[in-house]
Structures are given as structure tokens and as C-alpha cells.
Write a protein that holds these residues in place. Structure first.
Motif, PDB file in Angstrom:
ATOM      1  N   ASP A 274       0.874  -1.179   0.000  1.00 21.15           N
ATOM      2  CA  ASP A 274       0.000   0.000   0.000  1.00 21.15           C
ATOM      3  C   ASP A 274       0.903   1.218   0.000  1.00 21.15           C
ATOM      4  O   ASP A 274       1.728   1.375   0.896  1.00 21.15           O
ATOM      5  N   GLU A 275       0.747   2.061  -0.993  1.00 16.57           N
ATOM      6  CA  GLU A 275       1.657   3.185  -1.095  1.00 16.57           C
ATOM      7  C   GLU A 275       0.907   4.488  -1.268  1.00 16.57           C
ATOM      8  O   GLU A 275      -0.207   4.521  -1.790  1.00 16.57           O
ATOM      9  N   LEU A 276       1.586   5.559  -0.912  1.00 12.75           N
ATOM     10  CA  LEU A 276       1.020   6.889  -1.035  1.00 12.75           C
ATOM     11  C   LEU A 276       1.502   7.563  -2.315  1.00 12.75           C
ATOM     12  O   LEU A 276       2.704   7.715  -2.551  1.00 12.75           O
ATOM     13  N   TRP A 277       0.550   7.937  -3.150  1.00 16.71           N
ATOM     14  CA  TRP A 277       0.831   8.690  -4.367  1.00 16.71           C
ATOM     15  C   TRP A 277       0.038   9.985  -4.307  1.00 16.71           C
ATOM     16  O   TRP A 277      -1.112   9.996  -3.855  1.00 16.71           O
ATOM     17  N   TYR A 278       0.599  11.054  -4.820  1.00 20.38           N
ATOM     18  CA  TYR A 278      -0.050  12.365  -4.789  1.00 20.38           C
ATOM     19  C   TYR A 278      -0.313  12.804  -6.220  1.00 20.38           C
ATOM     20  O   TYR A 278       0.622  12.888  -7.020  1.00 20.38           O
ATOM     21  N   HIS A 279      -1.568  13.103  -6.531  1.00 20.79           N
ATOM     22  CA  HIS A 279      -1.884  13.475  -7.912  1.00 20.79           C
ATOM     23  C   HIS A 279      -1.511  14.927  -8.148  1.00 20.79           C
ATOM     24  O   HIS A 279      -2.371  15.817  -8.235  1.00 20.79           O
ATOM     25  N   ALA A 280      -0.217  15.177  -8.295  1.00 18.72           N
ATOM     26  CA  ALA A 280       0.309  16.532  -8.372  1.00 18.72           C
ATOM     27  C   ALA A 280      -0.195  17.278  -9.592  1.00 18.72           C
ATOM     28  O   ALA A 280      -0.469  18.468  -9.525  1.00 18.72           O
ATOM     29  N   ALA A 281      -0.317  16.589 -10.726  1.00 20.01           N
ATOM     30  CA  ALA A 281      -0.727  17.271 -11.958  1.00 20.01           C
ATOM     31  C   ALA A 281      -2.221  17.176 -12.163  1.00 20.01           C
ATOM     32  O   ALA A 281      -2.724  17.484 -13.231  1.00 20.01           O
ATOM     33  N   GLY A 282      -2.938  16.790 -11.148  1.00 22.47           N
ATOM     34  CA  GLY A 282      -4.378  16.615 -11.296  1.00 22.47           C
ATOM     35  C   GLY A 282      -5.142  17.217 -10.131  1.00 22.47           C
ATOM     36  O   GLY A 282      -5.018  18.411  -9.849  1.00 22.47           O
ATOM     37  N   CYS A 283      -5.848  16.385  -9.405  1.00 23.81           N
ATOM     38  CA  CYS A 283      -6.752  16.876  -8.373  1.00 23.81           C
ATOM     39  C   CYS A 283      -6.067  17.139  -7.038  1.00 23.81           C
ATOM     40  O   CYS A 283      -6.708  17.557  -6.086  1.00 23.81           O
TER      41      CYS A 283
END
Lengths: 417, 90, 987
Positions: B53-62
Motif C-alpha cells: 500500500d503506497e502513497l501517491w499524490y496526484h500533483a498534476a491533477g486533483c
């Protein structure tokens, strides 16, 4: 059997009669003084120096497939000692000194070639940072020179000086840096260690450990049987966490994929190693003519040893930004390694964390250049049960104490290092 | 690699910034063993060869943080949820 | 001329002229460079890598290892173009590579004499003595001899494009399996992309003689293409090679848009990189013929039987005057028959098998062809092939032939199936590796799956597509396969003529022969990966397409294992080499990365600013006055003007984050080391933000505009990082906090004015001057107001330069107007624009930390902010900052430096040593992070870090700069050289 021109000539004339296995494909014995897990460059170098410098020869190197199949066979072959921090730089400088004498030491031509490295500078702030680094290099006895734009241009006129988005303003140059043939390093250490009596056991995967009543590590369980050992040393890079898992050890390591590339062979173009300062890209040219280059991590944890297209594009963008005349040179092969990225971007070489266990990991994407010194210092650590002065700062407890060695200053996020 | 963002749909991974393992939970800073607990939180990782389970951040989106379940051996993604709701339900 | 008088798919109505190695030849539209060279009887096209042996054309496509040519010249010069895939165009100019002075007489061929000594890996065993000779002598010679073609001599002038495409089904390859699949899926209504790396669709159908529906196979191909073209849901992509399979059903493809033209058309790209996202894929990439390993098999004139079929069938070229065939596969017999029927003289068909199907013998007899069963070729002769030695029935015989077609069976093109780690599986029945596990979504059909025979390929392609259509809920109509007779497909594995005379080659380009494999085994390199790396087998530009399997077979035999036991190396992207230019696309030169301009950029240009790259931004570095040629003079003037009158700088690049909600104060208390929840509305405070590991991440000023409305600033470099961090805190750590945050860096322009006349200047721009009076807006106050007749503005009273100053924020589209308005309002007071250089001077004079100090390796305590860290609340990093290593008083702490000799200069990057200490790492006390000449003080000043920090104030140490050869004594002082009490700020 000693390699030499005479050896080559005699074998050439006799249809290779006077040659034999470069190392014994040993079967594992039931017990050893030292078992080294991992038959890559570091594991083999450690075995060699244990035998050569410390007289400890009852050693086995256990490799889960064929020696050098991990990062040792996948890297971009660079060695250099242009680190910033005092916890790192003297170690890497020692490694360069070992590179300089390695062929003679091993009687194997690892094709170590000191054609220098230039880190390109694109801003004043970057020059200041490289000046700090260059002076740190000089303090450690390494060579470093600050080049202005004209000097870089004389060295490499084919770089983009006229149309660059981030103009080249100079470079930090280490003439003694260079490249070496990575497979030859593995084979050279293997042959030399074997000649001193070290058992190199391939196709032998460590799947567990044997423990004493006091919790100490007393041996390994492998796909070729149980092997007892006074000392078990881990040198498995990106596989460290999964190998250490059965010991209940969690480490400040994440395994990441790093892609690397080679082009079709072309006539000599790139004289040494060049790194781009305004993007992730570095390049050198092998003796066969292929341009060997790479860039940043893909950025996500991975054991797949393959990456995605965005990085390939990013790296080639960097390449075209630096030397736009390579547009019609073709990428021939891409591959990827399994990098043990540490929480401060610097290696971990230590006794412990359990009795009978020795740890060598956290080389991030920079393990190849460290191969000789890592072997040297890890052998010392194993033989004497104490850190070598050159790896004294690289202990595991530094994360607890806060004495981290963070070259880039990005903190406890492995994929940023 | 494509990540199905709950708001934005299937997007290429390069739109996201990657942090790492979502499992570590920020310890209580006032606990007696806080320094040790924070050391573990900040530095120690399971680093599994398998589902993570990993944390991703939608930097170029929402700009939402997502918890993505992805196999580190194959890169196959099996689940994606908003981190905020994952926190709420854990 | 070896052109057959009729047949083939070349267009004889469109003749083309080209030159090779300076001589001129003719060909036709539809030729490749290779077919045109063969038609012109050019047999010798290159030299091998190591021994520089003469090389001729072996294959007919991507697999070609020998016919690598240099194409075009100057900036467009392309090394290593495969003549077999170069589409002929009028005026094409190509040259052989790796030979000097010419391909027919190559000086380096002398290497061949030393071939017994130049076996595999010989260089590891020698070149070591004397020690210096490797680098000074041997290596440079090796490097000069190595490489193949030459890189262009100037930047690539062509443009490269990138595009995305999406489909339900990607069909890779347009032979029988691929066309059947595309047709089936297309008729079922799926969105289909049909990718073919060749310039014509049809695959082997373009070369085969056996009719389909009683006509040449190409007729069926054309009809099929016409139908596909008529389907709006089908997209044929010719000249497009799928080179890699990546995660998420993403395929990398290279389209050669204009390589078949002399130069690309105006505004057209040379090549286009496609990123195709396909839900499903069918790999129908066919199979490649396999060489046989025998003595002298590398001589020009020895070629793959499959290639001969193409030369004759597709290009109407007879590749030899007299051609022999050496095979263990039925397919090569069929090739011999078709070639004979088209006019190529066949000297003999030599089959290693003791017996073959009677029908084949019959067909040979009918044509009057000599056949030899149980035979093998043991050696060849001639600079280009002139004869072969055939051994059969216990006796040897010399056959005069100038062409030899060989086929040891086929190797399915499984490569793409390996890209996710799938291992090919050995299939004994067809003596070939067939696909193992394929990447998710991909299935394999036709020869690529090890299915030989046309009707089986049609059926498999159609069935695969029908199954996929069903997965999409569609029914595919039954595929109406064309009628035709399948060629015979029987074969036996035959790898190596053990009794060869002379070197028997496996890798033609890298000169790896059977003896090298045997040597590798003898020296213990028996794993396939070791073999490859030790001998370099399979590492040439053809990536082992011809060499890998025969090499494995020889390795298996030499090490006493079966091929299945020996295994195989995995194939990795790219399937065929991809130009670096195409992978980079438009992102090169000035377009490498986007350029960000500040809102007042146009005004700054008019004002004569000299710009500098600051990250992605272009910012004014200084504004030279007319006649000023020395930047130092300009910077000094700007500093003096700011400190004595008023200066202006655009600071819009700082990160700005708008925070709203009742819990913002609580959040900021947790983010910053100091307290913000107590900040009153209308006030702004400087804050330091740490990472969880206790090191400083960023600093900035945060203002409270109202109870629940705040605005945070960050450094330019960390704007995105802080915004991400903030969202992490709100969404992951403390989702219970009622806060909304949004980055407004681009939405607000921000201009800073500093200096004794700043207030007077600002009064000329604000609509309500009373609102900025000293009492109304004190130091570190913040106010929302309007400027320039009603433009919304926020004014913060602070100054990084250290004078009475204000930062004025307006909506970004009014930023330029604001700059002009302030310049006008300040003209009477001598307002002076200044840039990053002057800003750096002033902030160093004031001792304000910036990028060089906030380098991620320093703590709040290091920076002298220890007392700012509130112990009454938790904040990110507070706990970890208490670790012994972070509170050690011996840590390098932030201080200032002045040279003892005030005329001397200081430079950032110098390290600090005690007087009399040797210059060693152990003696290193710290470093100078920022330094400048201070016009205000009249001497150099520096900031930096020294072990022990402020405790050393008053000591004298040395600023040692070995790089630039200086060693200056400096006194350690407090890190503030100007107005330490801040009286000027509070004016």
C-alpha cells in the motif's frame, strides 16, 4: 594460472589448451568461518580481501543465480570520488586508489580507464555548491578542478553551448575518475578469491537463517542445503530487506528500479563521463563504442528490474539537451537494476544488527564505484568486528542518532536521493 | 504505469508524485518513547517484494493523496482509494 | 545486373538513383537499399567488428547484422542504418562503415590474422603491462578501432514528434495472422490499431510465391487493406515498430515518418514516438530464419533462405548467379523452388537430414535440381563467396557457387513477450523458443507463437481476435480465409557443423564463433548470461536475433545440457533500436523545459534587464544603466540606491498558498517550529518549517488576513514541495482539521519595494494612503486593500533586503501594471529596479538565510533559529530534532565571516580550517555558503557554517579554497553585517 600476453599467445597457438575455469564452480561445504550472501561485486571483493588482507580463507560466497547477475552486471560502469560529505568522500577516494591498481592486484584486466568526469554547471548557485564539493574532494586528497565555460568547450566542443535552455557555465572536473568493465570486475574478483581458496557457490539462494539460543545468527538455509557459519555477511543490495525479513529486521532501505541504456556502437565521441546539471542525465562511451547513459530512478518501489517509458524519454531529453548531435544515434538496449535506496542516500556497512551478522547495503545507485573499497572495508568489519575508519560513519545506528550522511539534503525519502 | 485516480480516472503515473509505504503511522509525539517511535516511523520500512500500500499524490491533477495497492514485483495495481478516506476507515 | 526481368513488388515505372561508397547505382520505388545493392551485384557492404572480415547482406529486415551503412551526411549523418530496412529514395547516399580505406581493402583486416589470439575475452587477460600502457596506448587504439558508424557532426536538424493513441486492440505485425486478426476485430467493431514496422503491410505474404485465391498473395493483402481502410474504427500504422511493452498496457512505438524521403517536408517530423495504450494486444510478429554454424558461414554471399525468398519474390532480384541451399528445414526447399521458378539458378539443395518428404524430392526432381541428403557445408572460399565444400556420403566436393541460402529452422519473434519478465519456453518439435508468459493483455498468434503454415496462421490470428472481441461483448463474423496451399513446414534441429574448417560464426557482427563458445565453457562461463557477456554474443546491433539460439545450442552441447536446460537470455526493449532524437521529441534546445516568466517580464525587458535562469524561471539578474558594461558596477548601484532611496524587485516566483478555515492556525502550529495560532489578523510572521527528520525544509512568511484566512509564502524552489507537504498533512495526517489550502503562486504577482522612500513610493499607488501610514501598517503588518484605482491588493510590510519595505500582491495579470505604476510613483525618489544579484548582496549583508543555507542538511538550531522552536507544542520534526546528532554543539553552526585583510575576497564553496592546520578532511571545520563584496561596508562578507557555530565568534580561521588557489584568514562574527537591530526595517 596467470594471465599474460604469453598466456594469450600460447593458448592462441594451441587451440586454447592451457586454459581452464576462471573459478571453481564450488559445491557448498557444511560449514565455513564466513559465509557471504551475494555474489555481486561487493560480495566477491569482500571475500577476496578477507583472504588476501586478513588471511581468512575458509569463506564461501553464495550467489542465488550466476555471479554478477544483479547490479554488478547492470550498472553504467563509472567510478569517481566526487562526494561532498566527510562521511563519504574519503571512502570513495580510497576506492579510486584501489581501482588504479586493480588490474595488477587481480591479474585481470578490468579495463579501468581514468578518462575523467565533468559535472556540468548551469548556474552560479550550482557553481558554489560544486566548489564546496571540489574543495571537499581536495581535502580528502582527491583531484578536482573548476572549469570555466571555455575550458569545458575545449574539452567537449560537441556539447550544446549555443542553444541550451540552461546554458553551460562551467564544470567540476575530476580527471582520475573513469569507467571499468563491470563484468570483468566481477570475474576478476571471483578468480582471485577462488585462487586464494574461497568457495564461490552459484545457484544457491539463501532462504533462511539458523539461529543460536541467544538469537545470534549461526548459519544459512539455502536451496542447496544448510550451511553453518561463524559469521554471516549480507551483500545483496536491493534484496537486503527480503533476505533480512526472516531475521525480523526492518531496515532504512527501499528497493527502487534504476534504468540504464546503451546505444549502438559509434566511433569515439564522448571522451570521459559527463553529467548534466539541469536534469537527470549522465553519459560515457564504452571501449566498444556504445554510448552508456542513464538518469533518474523511476521513483516507485520496485523489484521488477524494469521501468517505464517516461524515464526513457526523460533521459533522452537530457541527452539531446546536452549533446544534440546524438539525435540519430539509436538506443540499442535498456535494462534496469534493483537499487537499495537508503533513507539518507548513503551506504550502510556495519557489524550487526544481530550477533554473527554483518550488513553491507544502502548503496543506492552508486555501488559500482564503491566495489573495491566496500570489499576492503567490509572485510575489515567482518574480520575485526569493528567498523573500518573509512566506513565508521556508515553505521546503521546513525539514523537513530541523527548523524546521517545526506549528500543531497533531501531527507528520509529514498526516491529523492 | 497507469493509476486510476478516483476523481480523474486512469492517468499515467508521471502525473503523480510518489512518497512510499502508506503503512507507517505518525506516532504520538508526547509518548515517552517518542524518539524511538519516530525513528521507526521515519526510517524503517518493510520494503516488500509483493503487494504494497503506497502513497501517491496526484500533483498534476486533483491534488489528492491516494493509497494505491501495487505489487512491487509486477507493478500490477489492484486497488486505489483516497488517502483521506483510508485514514478515516482505519 | 541481377534484377529479374519480371515479378516482384517494385515499381519499375519509378526508377531511383542512389550512391553507395561513392559509386552510383539505380533501383526502383519499393526497393530497400539492400535489394537495390544486390540487384546491382554489390556483395561486399561492410566489415565485421573485431576481425574486419568482409561482410555481405545476410537477412532482409530488422535482423540484419552486417549491412550497416552510414546514411546521409553532415548534420543528418546517421550511423548504423540497416540497408535491409532503408527504403530507397532518389538521391540516397550511403557509405560502408568500419573500414579504411575502403570496404574492399580494409587495413584493419589484419586483425583477422591475429584471430587465434583475439578469441573471446582475450582483452581481460592482457593489455595490463606496463601499467600505464592500458590507458595511454592500448585503450585509445581499441577505442579508435571500435564503434561502427560515425555520429553526425552537428546538432540534429530534424524535428521529432510525440503522440498518444488509444485502442481496444493493438495488432503487432501484418502477416497472415496479423491481417486476419485486424480484419476480424475491425469487423466486430473494436477500435483496432494495426502496426507494421515495414513500409508495406503483408509480412511474408509479400515475398511468398504460393498463390492465395489463385492470385499472387499481395492481391489478397491489398483487398484486405482496402477493407481495413474503409473501417473508421481501424487505424493502420505503417512504418511503425512497436519496440517496447511497458506497464498499464502502454506500448512504445516508433513511426518512421520521413526516413524514406531525402529530408522531411516542411514542418513535418522525421520520426514520431507513439505511446499507445491498448486494452489488449495480439503479437503477430512472425518468425526469423536461423543461420547454421559452419566454417566460413560469414562470407559475403551466404544469406538466410528467408532473405532469398524476399529478394526473389518481393524485390525481383536474383541474389547470385549460382545459388546453393544448405538447410534442415522444408521451408528452404520451397524457397529454392520459388527462386528457380523465377529465374534464379539453383546449384544444389543440401539438406543435413538423411531423409526428407518425398514430395519435396519430387518437386526438386521436376525442376531438375540437384539434391544432397545427409550433407553439410564444411567451409567456404572467396573474398566474396566463390565456392563451398560439401561433405556427404563420406566424401567432400567443391561446388562453385556465389550464393548460399542457409536455414536451420525459424526463431519466432517472441521478444515483446519477455518485456515483463516472461521466459520463452523451448519447443523441441519445432526446435525453437516459443512465448512463455506474456505481458498482461497480450496474446501471441501465428509464427511468433511457433505456428507455421499460412492457413494455421490465418486461423490463429482470427481466433485470437474473435476471443478478444467476445471479451468486449462483441461477436466477430467468421473469418473468410483465402484459399491456398500451405508450404511444407517439416524441420529438424541442426545447429553446427562440428567438422567445419575455418571459423564457424554465430554472431556475424561481433565476430563470435563456435570456438569462442567452447572457450567460454572451458573457462567456466556456462550460464547463458555469462556466455553473452564473456563472448559478446548477441550484444551487437541486431541484439542477437540471429545469434542467440544457435549460440545457445552450441553452449548446450559444449556443456553437456539440453537447450531447455540451458535456458535463454530475456529480451528487453527496444525490439529494434530507436533514435535518441525520437525519444526526446520536442524537448531539446530551448524547448528542453518550459520557461516561466514573471508577470513583469515585459517591463523588465524594456528596462534593459539582464536575465538569468533561476530554476524554471527567467528572472532579472541586474538592470544595467546605459553605458554600464561591468555587472558589478550595476549591482553596486542597485544596492546603494535601495539602501538610500528605494529599489524594486519582482518576487512573484515565491510559492504562495492560500489557507482558509477555522483550523488554519492549528495546522500552522504543527507545520512551523514557531507558533502561528497566536498571530493576530493583520500580522505576518516569519516561519521555519522542518521535515519530520528534524532538518529544515523551508522558510517563509505567513500572513493572517482574517480569522480564518491566511496566506503562506514559501521559497521559489520549494513551492511545489511545500504545497504537496501541506496536502499530505491535511489529507493523511490530520484529516480532522477544517482547512482548505490551494496553491496561488501563479494567481498573484508580488512586487517588493525597499528603502527609506518606500512608503512614499507606495503612497503613490495605493488608493488609501492612510492605510499604509507607519502606525496603520507597522513592520510585519498585513493589509488587504486596493491599488491603482480599485485593483485588489494585499500589502505585507517586510523586506528581505533589510530596509523599510513592502511586498505588494495583485492578481497576476495586473503585475506588470503594478511594476510600472510603482516605477512611476517612485521616479521622484530615484526608484531603481534591482535583480537577483543585488538581492543576494543585500540579504547576505543582513545575514538572511536562503537556498545555500537551507540546503536540507541544516537544522533550525544550526541556523540560529533554535529559540524559535516552541517546546509547548508539537510540530513536524520537533521530536527527531532532539536526536543527539542534531543537538551536538560541535555541529556546524551558522555564522558570518569577514576577511582579516579587508581588501581580500571571499567565495562560497571555500572550506574552513584552523590556522596552521593541514588541509585534510579531518581538519575541515565547515564551509562558506554565501559570500559577496558588500558595497555598503566596503569589504567582502561571508556567511557559512563552522563546527561549534556561534561559540566561535571572535576566532580567526582560514577560508581555504584549494580549487581556486586562495587561503584567506577570516574572523568569525555574528551573521549580520548591517543594521543588526533592525531599526531600518521598522522605520
Amino acid at each position: 594460472m596467470r594471465y599474460s600476453l604469453l598466456n594469450v599467445v600460447v593458448n592462441g597457438l594451441t587451440g586454447n589448451r592451457f586454459t581452464g575455469p576462471a573459478w571453481r564452480d564450488a559445491a557448498p561445504k557444511p560449514a565455513y568461518d564466513v559465509v557471504i550472501v551475494g555474489g555481486g561485486g561487493h560480495g566477491l571483493a569482500t571475500a577476496y580481501y578477507l583472504a588476501k588482507e586478513h588471511g581468512i580463507r575458509n569463506v564461501a560466497v553464495l550467489e542465488k543465480s550466476w555471479i554478477g547477475s544483479g547490479n554488478a552486471g547492470r550498472n553504467t560502469t563509472i567510478f569517481r570520488s566526487n562526494y561532498l560529505l566527510p562521511g563519504n568522500q574519503p571512502f570513495y577516494e580510497w576506492s579510486v586508489k584501489l581501482w588504479e591498481g586493480l588490474e595488477q592486484e587481480l591479474n585481470y584486466n578490468v579495463m579501468a580507464s581514468q578518462r575523467g568526469i565533468v559535472n556540468l554547471i548551469h548556474s552560479d548557485a550550482q557553481r558554489d555548491a560544486y566548489a564546496r564539493r571540489g574543495n571537499a574532494m581536495r581535502l580528502s586528497g582527491a583531484d578536482a578542478h573548476l572549469l570555466d565555460r571555455d575550458a569545458v568547450r575545449r574539452m567537449m566542443p560537441f556539447l550544446d553551448f549555443d542553444n541550451a535552455r540552461f546554458p553551460i557555465k562551467g564544470g567540476l572536473w575530476q580527471p582520475r575518475a573513469g569507467t571499468a568493465r563491470h563484468d570483468a570486475v566481477v570475474w576478476g574478483y571471483a578468480r582471485a578469491a577462488d585462487a586464494l581458496g574461497v568457495d564461490i557457490v552459484q545457484n544457491c539462494e539463501v532462504v533462511g537463517f539458523t539461529r543460536g539460543p541467544d538469537g545470534s545468527v549461526t548459519g544459512v538455509e539455502t536451496t542447496r542445503g544448510t550451511i553453518a557459519a561463524e559469521k554471516v555477511a549480507l551483500a545483496v543490495a536491493g534484496s537486503t530487506s527480503r533476505v533480512a525479513k526472516s531475521l525480523g529486521i526492518r531496515l532504512p532501505i527501499e528497493s527502487h528500479v534504476l534504468q540504464a541504456f546503451v546505444s549502438e556502437a559509434v566511433k569515439p565521441l564522448v571522451p570521459g563521463v559527463v553529467t548534466f546539471g539541469a536534469g537527470h542525465f549522465y553519459i560515457s562511451q564504452s571501449d566498444k563504442g556504445g554510448l552508456v547513459f542513464g538518469g533518474d530512478l523511476d521513483g516507485y518501489n520496485s523489484y521488477a528490474q524494469r521501468g517505464n517509458l517516461a524515464v526513457v524519454e526523460d533521459v533522452c531529453e537530457g541527452g539531446m539537451a546536452v549533446m544534440p548531435l546524438i539525435g540519430r544515434v539509436k538506443l540499442l538496449r535498456q535494462w534496469a537494476g534493483l537499487c537499495d535506496m537508503s533513507m539518507d542516500g548513503s551506504p550502510i556497512v556495519d557489524v550487526g544488527p544481530l550477533a554473527g551478522l554483518y550488513l553491507n547495503t544502502g548503496w543506492n545507485y552508486g555501488g559500482f564505484k564503491a566495489t573495491p573499497a566496500s570489499g576492503w572495508c567490509f572485510a575489515h568489519t567482518i574480520a575485526r568486528d569493528e567498523a573500518h575508519p573509512l566506513t565508521a560513519a556508515m553505521r546503521l545506528d546513525r539514523f537513530r542518532s541523527g548523524r546521517v550522511i545526506d549528500e543531497k539534503g533531501v531527507g528520509a525519502q529514498p526516491n529523492l536521493h | 504505469m497507469r493509476i486510476v485516480c478516483p476523481y480523474c480516472g486512469a492517468r499515467d503515473a508521471h502525473e503523480f508524485a510518489y512518497l512510499g509505504d502508506a503503512a507507517p503511522t505518525r506516532p504520538d509525539p508526547s509518548a515517552a518513547d517518542a524518539v524511538d517511535a519516530f525513528h521507526d516511523y521515519v526510517h524503517l520500512r518493510d520494503n516488500p517484494a509483493g503487494p504494497l500500500d503506497e502513497l501517491w499524490y496526484h500533483a498534476a491533477g486533483c491534488r489528492r493523496w491516494l493509497v494505491v495497492t501495487r505489487d512491487t514485483r509486477t507493478h500490477a495495481i489492484t486497488a486505489t482509494v483516497l488517502a483521506a478516506t483510508a485514514e478515516a476507515s482505519s | 545486373m541481377s534484377r529479374l526481368s519480371s515479378g516482384g513488388l517494385v515499381d519499375r515505372t519509378r526508377p531511383l538513383a542512389f550512391s553507395f561508397d561513392g559509386r552510383r547505382y539505380g533501383g526502383f520505388a519499393g526497393d530497400t537499399l539492400a535489394s537495390a545493392l544486390l540487384a546491382a551485384d554489390v556483395r561486399l557492404v561492410g566489415r565485421s567488428f573485431k576481425y574486419h572480415r568482409p561482410r555481405g547482406i545476410v537477412g532482409c529486415g530488422t535482423e540484419e547484422p552486417n549491412a550497416l551503412v552510414e546514411l546521409r551526411s553532415g548534420a543528418r549523418r546517421e550511423p548504423n542504418a540497416r540497408a535491409t530496412t532503408v527504403e530507397l529514395y532518389d538521391g540516397l547516399d550511403a557509405r560502408a562503415q568500419n573500414a579504411w580505406p575502403s570496404v574492399s581493402f580494409d587495413v584493419m583486416a589484419i586483425n583477422g590474422l591475429f584471430s587465434p589470439f583475439f578469441g573471446a575475452a582475450f582483452y581481460y587477460k592482457t593489455f595490463m603491462w606496463p601499467k600505464a600502457a592500458w590507458e595511454k596506448l592500448y585503450e585509445p587504439a581499441i577505442r579508435r578501432a571500435a564503434g561502427l558508424g560515425r555520429v553526425a557532426d552537428a546538432p540534429d536538424p530534424d524535428a521529432y514528434d510525440k503522440a498518444h493513441a488509444f485502442c481496444d486492440l493493438l495488432v503487432i505485425g501484418s502477416g497472415p495472422a496479423g491481417l486476419a486478426a485486424a480484419l476480424t476485430a475491425g469487423r466486430a467493431g473494436l477500435r483496432v490499431i494495426l502496426a507494421e514496422e515495414d513500409f508495406r503491410f503483408g509480412g511474408r505474404l509479400l515475398s511468398e510465391a504460393a498463390p492465395l485465391d489463385d492470385a499472387a498473395p499481395v492481391a489478397w493483402v491489398e483487398r484486405t487493406l482496402a477493407e481495413l481502410a474503409s473501417l473508421p474504427n481501424v487505424r493502420p500504422m505503417p512504418r511503425t515498430a512497436i519496440f517496447g511493452v511497458y506497464d498499464g498496457g502502454t506500448y512504445g512505438a516508433l513511426e518512421r515518418v520521413a526516413d524514406h524521403l531525402p529530408i522531411p517536408g516542411a514542418h513535418a517530423p522525421r520520426q514520431r514516438l507513439w505511446k499507445i495504450v491498448a486494452t489488449r494486444a495480439i503479437l503477430a510478429a512472425g518468425a526469423i530464419d536461423r543461420p547454421i554454424v559452419f566454417g566460413g558461414n560469414d562470407r559475403p554471399g551466404v544469406m538466410l533462405a528467408q532473405a532469398v525468398e524476399s529478394w526473389v519474390g518481393r524485390y525481383a532480384v536474383a541474389p547470385a548467379k549460382a545459388l546453393a541451399v544448405f538447410t534442415s528445414a522444408d521451408a528452404a526447399w520451397e524457397t529454392a523452388f520459388a527462386a528457380h521458378d523465377a529465374g534464379q539458378q539453383i546449384a544444389a539443395v543440401i539438406d543435413a537430414r538423411a531423409a526428407v518428404a518425398p514430395a519435396l524430392l519430387e518437386a526438386a526432381k521436376r525442376r531438375g535440381l540437384r539434391t544432397v541428403l545427409g550433407g553439410e557445408v564444411r567451409s567456404t572460399a572467396g573474398k566474396t563467396l566463390s565456392s563451398i565444400e560439401v561433405f556427404a556420403n563420406g566424401r567432400s566436393e567443391r561446388l562453385a557457387v556465389d550464393g548460399l541460402a542457409m536455414s536451420g529452422g525459424f526463431s519466432p519473434n517472441v521478444h515483446l513477450t519477455c518485456h515483463h519478465g516472461g521466459r520463452p519456453q523451448w519447443n523441441d518439435a519445432i526446435a525453437a523458443f516459443v512465448p512463455g508468459a506474456a505481458p498482461p493483455g497480450m496474446v501471441v498468434a501465428g509464427a511468433a507463437a511457433g505456428t507455421y503454415g499460412r492457413s494455421a496462421c490465418f486461423a490463429e490470428g482470427a481466433a485470437a481476435a474473435a476471443a478478444i472481441a467476445a471479451d468486449f461483448g462483441r461477436t466477430a463474423p467468421a473469418f473468410d480465409a483465402p484459399r491456398g496451399v500451405d508450404a511444407a513446414t517439416g524441420l529438424s534441429a541442426f545447429w553446427h557443423v562440428e567438422a567445419s574448417k575455418g571459423m564457424a560464426f554465430i554472431d556475424f557482427q561481433n565476430d563470435v564463433a563456435a570456438k569462442d563458445v567452447k572457450l567460454a565453457v572451458k573457462e567456466g562461463f556456462t550460464s547463458v548470461e555469462h556466455l553473452k557477456r564473456y563472448t559478446t554474443l548477441g550484444m551487437a546491433t541486431d541484439q542477437g536475433k540471429l545469434a542467440n539460439v544457435p549460440g545457445l545450442a552450441v553452449l548446450a552441447k559444449a556443456s553437456g545440457r539440453t537447450i531447455a536446460e540451458t535456458g535463454t537470455t530475456l529480451f528487453r526493449p527496444p525490439w529494434s533500436p530507436v533514435s535518441i532524437g525520437a525519444l526526446a521529441g520536442h524537448h531539446r534546445g530551448r524547448d528542453f523545459r518550459p520557461l516561466r516568466l514573471t508577470p513583469s517580464h515585459v517591463w523588465a525587458e524594456e528596462a534593459g534587464a539582464v536575465f538569468v535562469e533561476a530554476g524554471p524561471w527567467l528572472r532579472a539578474a541586474w538592470f544595467p544603466a546605459p553605458g554600464e558594461t561591468d555587472w558589478r558596477v550595476a549591482v553596486e548601484r542597485e544596492v546603494k540606491a535601495t539602501r538610500t532611496a528605494v529599489g524594486l524587485i519582482d518576487v512573484s516566483t515565491f510559492g504562495k498558498i492560500d489557507l482558509q478555515g477555522p483550523d488554519v492556525g492549528r495546522l500552522l502550529d504543527r507545520l512551523y517550529v514557531n507558533t502561528f495560532s497566536t498571530l493576530a489578523p493583520g500580522r505576518v510572521r516569519y516561519g521555519v518549517m522542518c521535515r519530520e527528520d528534524g532538518f529544515v525544509m523551508d522558510d517563509g512568511t505567513t500572513a493572517r488576513l482574517a480569522d480564518d484566512r491566511w496566506v503562506m509564502t514559501t521559497t521559489t524552489a520549494n513551492a511545489a514541495k511545500v504545497a504537496q507537504h501541506l496536502e499530505f498533512c491535511l489529507q493523511v495526517l490530520w484529516s480532522d482539521l477544517d482547512v482548505q489550502a490551494v496553491s496561488v503562486t501563479e494567481q498573484w504577482a508580488q512586487i517588493s519595494i525597499s528603502g527609506p522612500r518606500a512608503r512614499d513610493t507606495l503612497a503613490g499607488v495605493v488608493d488609501d494612503p492612510a492605510g499604509i501610514a507607519a502606525e496603520a501598517l507597522p513592520y510585519m503588518g498585513a493589509v488587504e486593500t486596493t491599488v491603482m484605482d480599485g485593483v485588489k491588493a494585499r500589502i505585507f510590510r517586510l523586506s528581505f533586503a533589510g530596509e523599510l519595505g513592502y511586498e505588494i500582491a495583485v492578481p497576476a495579470d495586473r503585475g506588470e501594471a503594478l511594476a510600472r505604476a510603482l516605477m512611476a510613483a517612485g521616479a521622484a525618489f530615484g526608484i531603481t529596479p534591482y535583480g537577483l544579484e543585488a538581492l543576494a548582496v543585500m540579504r547576505i549583508e543582513k545575514g538572511h538565510v536562503s537556498g545555500p543555507e537551507l540546503n536540507g542538511q541544516t537544522t533550525a538550531a544550526d541556523l540560529g533559529f533554535g529559540r524559535m522552536v516552541s517546546q509547548k507544542k508539537d510540530s513536524i520534526g520537533r521530536v527527531m530534532a532532539t536526536r543527539p546528532g542534531l543537538v551536538d554543539p560541535a555541529r556546524p553552526g551558522f555564522v558570518g565571516f569577514r576577511p582579516l585583510d579587508r581588501t581580500q575576497r571571499l567565495a562560497a564553496g571555500a572550506h574552513l580550517l584552523a590556522r596552521g592546520a593541514a588541509a585534510t578532511t579531518d581538519a575541515d571545520l565547515g564551509w562558506i555558503s554565501s559570500a559577496t563584496w558588500s558595497p555598503t561596508l566596503g569589504h567582502a562578507v561571508g556567511l557559512g557554517f563552522i563546527a561549534g557555530g556561534a561559540a566561535r565568534i571572535g576566532e580567526v580561521v582560514r577560508a581555504w579554497d584549494g580549487l581556486r588557489g586562495t587561503d584567506v584568514e577570516v574572523e568569525v562574527c555574528a551573521p549580520c553585517f548591517y543594521d543588526p537591530d533592525g531599526g531600518r526595517l521598522r522605520g
